[in-house]
Design a protein around this motif. Structure first.
Motif, mmCIF file in Angstrom:
data_model
loop_
_atom_site.group_PDB
_atom_site.id
_atom_site.type_symbol
_atom_site.label_atom_id
_atom_site.label_comp_id
_atom_site.label_asym_id
_atom_site.label_seq_id
_atom_site.Cartn_x
_atom_site.Cartn_y
_atom_site.Cartn_z
ATOM 1 N N LEU A 203 -19.391 21.813 -3.806
ATOM 2 C CA LEU A 203 -20.386 22.584 -2.935
ATOM 3 C C LEU A 203 -19.630 23.158 -1.737
ATOM 4 C CD1 LEU A 203 -23.402 19.985 -3.231
ATOM 5 C CD2 LEU A 203 -23.090 22.370 -4.234
ATOM 6 N N TYR A 204 -18.349 22.797 -1.508
ATOM 7 C CA TYR A 204 -17.517 23.028 -0.287
ATOM 8 C C TYR A 204 -16.282 23.503 -0.641
ATOM 9 C CZ TYR A 204 -21.632 20.248 1.868
ATOM 10 O OH TYR A 204 -22.878 20.018 2.220
ATOM 11 N N TYR A 205 -15.547 24.334 0.102
ATOM 12 C CA TYR A 205 -14.092 24.689 0.001
ATOM 13 C C TYR A 205 -13.845 24.967 1.341
ATOM 14 C CZ TYR A 205 -15.682 29.451 0.149
ATOM 15 O OH TYR A 205 -15.858 30.889 0.534
ATOM 16 N N TYR A 206 -12.445 24.991 1.610
ATOM 17 C CA TYR A 206 -11.777 25.353 2.817
ATOM 18 C C TYR A 206 -10.365 25.411 2.772
ATOM 19 C CZ TYR A 206 -10.544 20.242 3.538
ATOM 20 O OH TYR A 206 -10.228 19.264 3.733
ATOM 21 N N ASN A 207 -9.725 26.130 3.687
ATOM 22 C CA ASN A 207 -8.401 26.372 3.984
ATOM 23 C C ASN A 207 -7.874 25.165 4.647
ATOM 24 O OD1 ASN A 207 -5.581 26.949 4.470
ATOM 25 N ND2 ASN A 207 -6.302 29.083 4.110
#
Length: 235
Positions: A203-207
């Motif tokens: 449900l989430y992603y990030y660098n």
């Protein structure tokens, strides 16, 4: 003779009454190509509901396109790079994720045949804005995150609702959502709509090199693709 006068009087009174109804409660129609000030109906209610969910509209969902709705549409257009005229034409309708006949867009079907072209294109714009330059699998994973949110009870239940949820995606905040997607982004969006989910339900992603949100960094990472890490929401 009196009966004739009485009939004429009754007819005149009826005409006057009907006329007063139209003066008091005007029924303004809208065209099939644009919804604007004075329009009424389900399509206006849908627009109001979407804009209220995203924080643009503060009024009631009454199905009437008044000054508050017009102001909300203008603010939405200004934020999302559309022509700022307060009119919901084809371009703005596509951004909102509706059809001008009043029906809502698809809410993330697993098959592209059950999804409108507007949904596919909007999803591709998210992929391009968020993940261009990433491996193709990573682009599909970003699209899958959007669709996973659509299915989750914790997020809006339409693709446009998820995309334009306040502060949900960097590309919306910085205007990159308005860039034209390339073929890779379109293909990635289509693959995600057809059921491919390399994020495994994230449900989430990030660098991790650039993310400043400390809350998201606390989430348990389930997979890493390119420069992005993906999480389901558990810690």
């Amino acid at each position: 003779m009196k009966s004739i006068y009485r009939k004429i009087t009754l007819i005149l009174l009826a005409v006057a009454f009907v006329g007063s109804m139209f003066l008091t409660f005007p029924k303004l129609s809208f065209s099939a190509t644009a919804v604007k000030y004075g329009s009424q109906g389900n399509v206006v209610s849908t627009i109001q509901r979407r804009l209220k969910t995203w924080g643009y509209y503060k009024g009631s969902i009454d199905g009437y396109f008044g000054s508050q709705t017009e102001s909300a549409v203008k603010e939405f257009q200004r934020k999302n790079g559309a022509k700022v005229d307060g009119i919901v034409g084809p371009e703005t309708a596509a951004l909102i994720g509706i059809n001008l006949n009043g029906s809502s867009s698809s809410s993330g079907s697993s098959s592209s045949s059950g999804t409108s072209s507007n949904d596919l294109y909007l999803l591709a714009k998210v992929v391009y804005g968020e993940a261009r330059g990433e491996p193709y699998t990573g682009q599909v994973a970003v699209a899958a995150v959007v669709l996973n949110r659509v299915k989750s009870p914790d997020f809006p239940n339409t693709i446009s609702g998820v995309v334009y949820q306040p502060w949900a995606f960097t590309c919306v905040n910085d205007g990159q959502i308005n860039l034209s997607p390339n073929q890779s982004a379109i293909n990635a969006a289509r693959d995600a709509l057809n059921g491919w989910d390399p994020s495994y339900g994230a449900l989430y992603y990030y660098n991790p090199k650039t993310a400043t949100n400390q809350w998201i960094r606390q989430l348990k990472i389930h997979t890493t693709i390119g420069n992005h890490v993906f999480a389901r929401g558990d810690k």
